[in-house]
Design an enzyme around this catalytic site. Structure first.
Site, mmCIF file in Angstrom:
data_model
loop_
_atom_site.group_PDB
_atom_site.id
_atom_site.type_symbol
_atom_site.label_atom_id
_atom_site.label_comp_id
_atom_site.label_asym_id
_atom_site.label_seq_id
_atom_site.Cartn_x
_atom_site.Cartn_y
_atom_site.Cartn_z
ATOM 1 N N THR A 238 0.825 -1.214 0.000
ATOM 2 C CA THR A 238 0.000 0.000 0.000
ATOM 3 C C THR A 238 0.860 1.266 0.000
ATOM 4 O O THR A 238 1.984 1.243 0.496
ATOM 5 C CB THR A 238 -0.869 -0.039 1.273
ATOM 6 O OG1 THR A 238 -1.730 -1.146 1.147
ATOM 7 C CG2 THR A 238 -1.655 1.217 1.516
ATOM 8 N N ASP B 26 -8.399 -1.628 5.615
ATOM 9 C CA ASP B 26 -8.394 -0.416 6.439
ATOM 10 C C ASP B 26 -8.146 0.864 5.641
ATOM 11 O O ASP B 26 -8.492 1.955 6.095
ATOM 12 C CB ASP B 26 -7.300 -0.522 7.503
ATOM 13 C CG ASP B 26 -5.918 -0.669 6.863
ATOM 14 O OD1 ASP B 26 -5.780 -1.518 5.942
ATOM 15 O OD2 ASP B 26 -4.990 0.052 7.252
HETATM 16 N N1 ASP Z 1 -3.668 -2.315 4.592
HETATM 17 C C1 ASP Z 1 -3.926 -2.842 3.281
HETATM 18 C C2 ASP Z 1 -5.171 -3.673 3.320
HETATM 19 O O1 ASP Z 1 -5.371 -4.418 4.274
HETATM 20 C C3 ASP Z 1 -2.817 -3.666 2.743
HETATM 21 C C4 ASP Z 1 -1.422 -3.138 2.957
HETATM 22 O O2 ASP Z 1 -1.214 -2.118 3.581
HETATM 23 O O3 ASP Z 1 -0.471 -3.768 2.465
HETATM 24 O O4 ASP Z 1 -5.956 -3.649 2.390
#
Ligand code: ASP
Length: 325
Positions: free
Chosen positions: A192, A223
């Site tokens: 992300t 999230d």
């Molecule tokens: N937080 C993101 C999600 O759960 C994934 C990530 O940060 O790698 O969709």
């Protein structure tokens, strides 16, 4: 006569105070970005790839910082930085978004501004080229905070945003990741992107954009588009963008919890980040990290994984880019 003298003296005092007041330009500006946290291992990452990743993080940070230096808002800087990372296949956002179980892409993004606590987000969108621009449009041009799926896409189109076919987000690397995830029947969870910024007006902003988790099913939303979990900003405490195992970040309301500790316990952002990321999330089994910025320009970037792609420019102009601890 005496009255006129007093009035003249008062005027002179006012003028002197105004002239000797510190110039507005002394206000701090700062920015930090992340490109995901995870189990990247120093012995496994090839050096050329590592350099491409850090160069992109630097480019995004510089672009956001240049906006701030020119007097633009923190929201402008956050969008500028995130849009650059979304346009790169190196990160799990925009063109580098991971695959769902069904072999498609569903993207999430959000943004929040610390002056009014206005916020906007999109979830599960398949045809919006830059989800962070869509999140901003929701914040600025709709009465809502979070739009999802085809409705969010119709709104983005009505706003004149760039629409693409879902295959726009196809990359061989992410397809391979899906095949690996399917073989293990579990989802990979990293990559992300996000940014936090402080502008010369003293306002904070935070934004996050993601493809979610490899192999996600059933319309799963993480999230990143949830205000308070993956993104939060309030001038009175701090601005946060998160990356990690989204289910934990939602349950522990991570971004808002960090800022609440600053607001209610009077903690520094560093202490508040430590309490939440290392002492709360880690024992619960939640892996990941955050970038945090406060209205004085202090920056903290804690994570409980082996690495987190991150970069920052502090109020003194000092540049930082890092992957590992
Ligand atoms: N937080 C993101 C999600 O759960 C994934 C990530 O940060 O790698 O969709």
């Amino acid at each position: 006569m005496k009255r006129r003298l007093t009035a003249t003296l008062a005027l002179l005092t006012t003028l002197f105070t105004a002239l000797s007041a510190p110039a507005d330009t002394a206000k701090p500006i700062a920015i930090a970005v992340h490109g995901g946290a995870g189990t990247m291992r120093k012995d496994q990452l090839d050096e050329a790839l590592e350099q491409r990743i850090t160069a992109k993080l630097r480019e995004a940070t510089e672009a956001g910082h240049a906006r701030l230096a020119a007097g633009a808002s923190a929201v402008d800087a956050v969008v500028a930085a995130i849009a650059i990372l979304e346009a790169s296949p190196l990160f799990n956002a925009g063109v580098g978004a991971v695959y769902t179980w069904d072999g498609t892409h569903e993207l999430d993004a959000s943004i929040m501004t610390g002056d009014t606590r206005a916020a906007g987000a999109v979830a599960g969108v398949r045809t919006i080229a830059s989800p962070i621009h869509a999140a901003r449009a929701v914040m600025e041009h709709s009465p809502h905070v979070l739009l999802s799926g085809t409705g969010a896409e119709a709104f983005a189109q009505s706003q004149g945003l760039k629409m693409v076919a879902n295959s726009h987000f196809d990359t061989p690397e992410r397809l391979e990741a899906l095949q690996r995830a399917k073989a293990r029947a579990e989802a990979d969870k990293h990559g992300t992107v996000g940014a936090v910024a402080l502008d010369a007006q003293g306002n904070l902003a935070a934004g996050t954009s993601t493809g979610g988790m490899t192999g996600k099913r059933w319309g799963r939303v993480g999230d990143s588009p949830i205000i308070g979990a993956g993104t939060f900003a309030d001038n009175a405490s701090c601005a946060v963008s998160a990356t990690g195992h989204g289910e934990y970040f939602i349950r522990y309301n991570v971004a808002a919890d960090i800022c609440a500790r600053v607001a209610y316990k009077g903690l520094s952002i560093e202490a508040a980040g430590h309490e939440v990321i290392q002492q709360t999330l880690l024992p619960a089994g939640g892996t990941g990290g955050v970038i945090i910025l406060d209205a004085a320009g202090n920056i903290s970037m804690p994570f409980n994984t082996e690495g987190m792609y991150r970069a920052a420019i502090d109020p003194s102009g000092k540049r930082f880019v890092g992957i590992y601890r």
